[in-house]
Design a protein around this motif. Structure first.
Motif, short mmCIF file in Angstrom:
data_model
loop_
_atom_site.label_atom_id
_atom_site.label_comp_id
_atom_site.label_asym_id
_atom_site.label_seq_id
_atom_site.Cartn_x
_atom_site.Cartn_y
_atom_site.Cartn_z
N LEU A 1 0.86 -1.46 0.64
CA LEU A 1 -0.10 -0.10 0.16
C LEU A 1 1.03 1.00 -0.09
N SER A 2 0.78 1.41 -0.87
CA SER A 2 1.85 3.20 -0.87
C SER A 2 1.01 4.72 -0.71
N VAL A 3 1.98 5.60 -0.25
CA VAL A 3 1.06 7.14 -0.04
C VAL A 3 -0.11 7.47 -1.47
N TRP A 4 -0.68 6.65 -2.11
CA TRP A 4 -1.18 6.81 -2.99
C TRP A 4 -2.48 6.16 -3.50
N GLU A 5 -3.04 5.77 -2.79
CA GLU A 5 -4.04 4.89 -2.79
C GLU A 5 -4.99 5.66 -2.76
N ARG A 6 -5.90 4.55 -2.90
CA ARG A 6 -7.62 6.08 -3.70
C ARG A 6 -8.00 6.39 -2.09
N PRO A 7 -8.29 6.44 -0.93
CA PRO A 7 -8.80 7.67 0.00
C PRO A 7 -7.89 8.44 -0.33
N THR A 8 -6.17 8.50 -0.42
CA THR A 8 -5.82 9.69 -0.53
C THR A 8 -5.94 10.72 -1.52
N ARG A 9 -6.64 9.27 -3.08
CA ARG A 9 -6.95 10.67 -3.63
C ARG A 9 -8.09 11.54 -4.13
N VAL A 10 -8.94 10.74 -3.48
CA VAL A 10 -10.34 11.30 -2.43
C VAL A 10 -10.24 11.92 -2.09
N ILE A 11 -9.26 12.51 -0.79
CA ILE A 11 -9.09 13.62 0.33
C ILE A 11 -8.53 14.36 -0.33
N MET A 12 -7.50 14.26 -1.16
CA MET A 12 -6.46 15.01 -2.11
C MET A 12 -7.13 16.30 -2.44
N THR A 13 -8.27 15.55 -3.45
CA THR A 13 -9.15 15.97 -4.61
C THR A 13 -10.03 16.91 -4.04
N GLY A 14 -11.01 16.00 -2.79
CA GLY A 14 -11.86 17.05 -2.20
C GLY A 14 -11.34 18.15 -1.00
N ALA A 15 -10.06 17.70 -0.84
CA ALA A 15 -9.92 18.90 0.57
C ALA A 15 -9.35 20.48 -0.28
N THR A 16 -8.53 19.73 -1.79
CA THR A 16 -8.44 21.28 -2.26
C THR A 16 -9.36 21.61 -3.20
N LEU A 17 -10.26 21.23 -3.52
CA LEU A 17 -11.85 21.49 -4.09
C LEU A 17 -12.27 22.54 -2.71
N LEU A 18 -12.28 22.13 -1.67
CA LEU A 18 -12.33 22.83 -0.23
C LEU A 18 -11.73 24.08 0.61
N GLY A 19 -10.91 24.33 -0.11
CA GLY A 19 -9.97 24.85 0.34
C GLY A 19 -9.76 25.62 -0.79
N ALA A 20 -10.11 25.97 -1.75
CA ALA A 20 -10.08 27.18 -2.94
C ALA A 20 -11.58 27.85 -2.86
#
Length: 218
Positions: free
Chosen positions: A158-177
């Motif tokens: 399991l790497s640092v770029w699994e499905r939960p990380t992808r979802v969290i990065m996308t969602g957090a980026t949009l929320l922050g913006a």
């Protein structure tokens, strides 16, 4: 209904022996999905799959609208990720898992990740960066699938770029913006978030590549 530990062992079996204990974020994500599945055991897994896809697609619209609508886009991305995990939890924990459902779920994951890339593009990330983000979402699972076809029984670490990380990065980026959209800085935030996601994707692919290289050489 399986217990939580039984569910985690069954999840590992369905995912080529991958140990969820190796990544706290993944284990926490799976545990949350299992807890939700216990309350919604009556729901067909396919309904959760279809709902997750619909919610991910819906997130693209407010992302392109921009401004405060980016907050809604971020929430929808998070909701789609939760629904995506729910379908697998429902299928495995209630004994309804099947090879057909496993393949369908994987295909839907790739479509939802394309929607995430489209949302980032619409929110202000350069097209090439959003495309790279989407490609790096797809690449780990493609590598695992090809390695499986080559006879590798385990799907790698399991790497640092699994499905939960992808979802969290996308969602957090949009929320922050969305939070700072009133100051006209949404696009730089989305660009930065997409760039960080791509960096994590490169690291994750490298981690997985080294692990699969050893497996293929064995």
């Amino acid at each position: 209904m399986l217990s939580r530990e039984e569910y985690l062992r069954a999840w590992s079996s369905w995912h080529g022996g991958t140990d969820p204990e190796g990544n706290r974020l993944v284990r926490g994500w799976l545990s949350a999905s299992y807890s939700l599945a216990r309350s919604l055991a009556f729901l067909p897994p396919l309904a959760a799959t279809a709902s997750g896809l619909a919610v991910a697609a819906a997130a693209v619209v407010p992302a392109w609208a921009g401004g405060a609508w980016l907050l809604l886009a971020g929430v929808l991305v998070g909701g789609s990720g939760l629904l995506d995990s729910l379908d697998g939890a429902l299928a495995i924990a209630t004994g309804r898992a099947s090879r057909r459902g496993f393949v369908l779920d994987s295909a839907v994951d790739r479509v939802t990740e394309a929607a995430y890339a489209a949302a980032l593009w619409g929110a202000g990330a350069p097209g090439w960066l959003a495309a790279a983000f989407g490609a790096l979402c797809w690449l780990p699972d493609y590598l695992r699938a090809r390695a499986g076809q080559a006879g590798v029984g385990e799907t790698g670490i399991l790497s640092v770029w699994e499905r939960p990380t992808r979802v969290i990065m996308t969602g957090a980026t949009l929320l922050g913006a969305g939070v700072i959209s009133g100051w006209g800085a949404a696009a730089p935030v989305v660009t930065s978030g997409a760039a960080v996601g791509c960096a994590l994707g490169v690291v994750g692919v490298a981690q997985l590549g080294f692990a699969l290289r050893r497996a293929l050489a064995g």
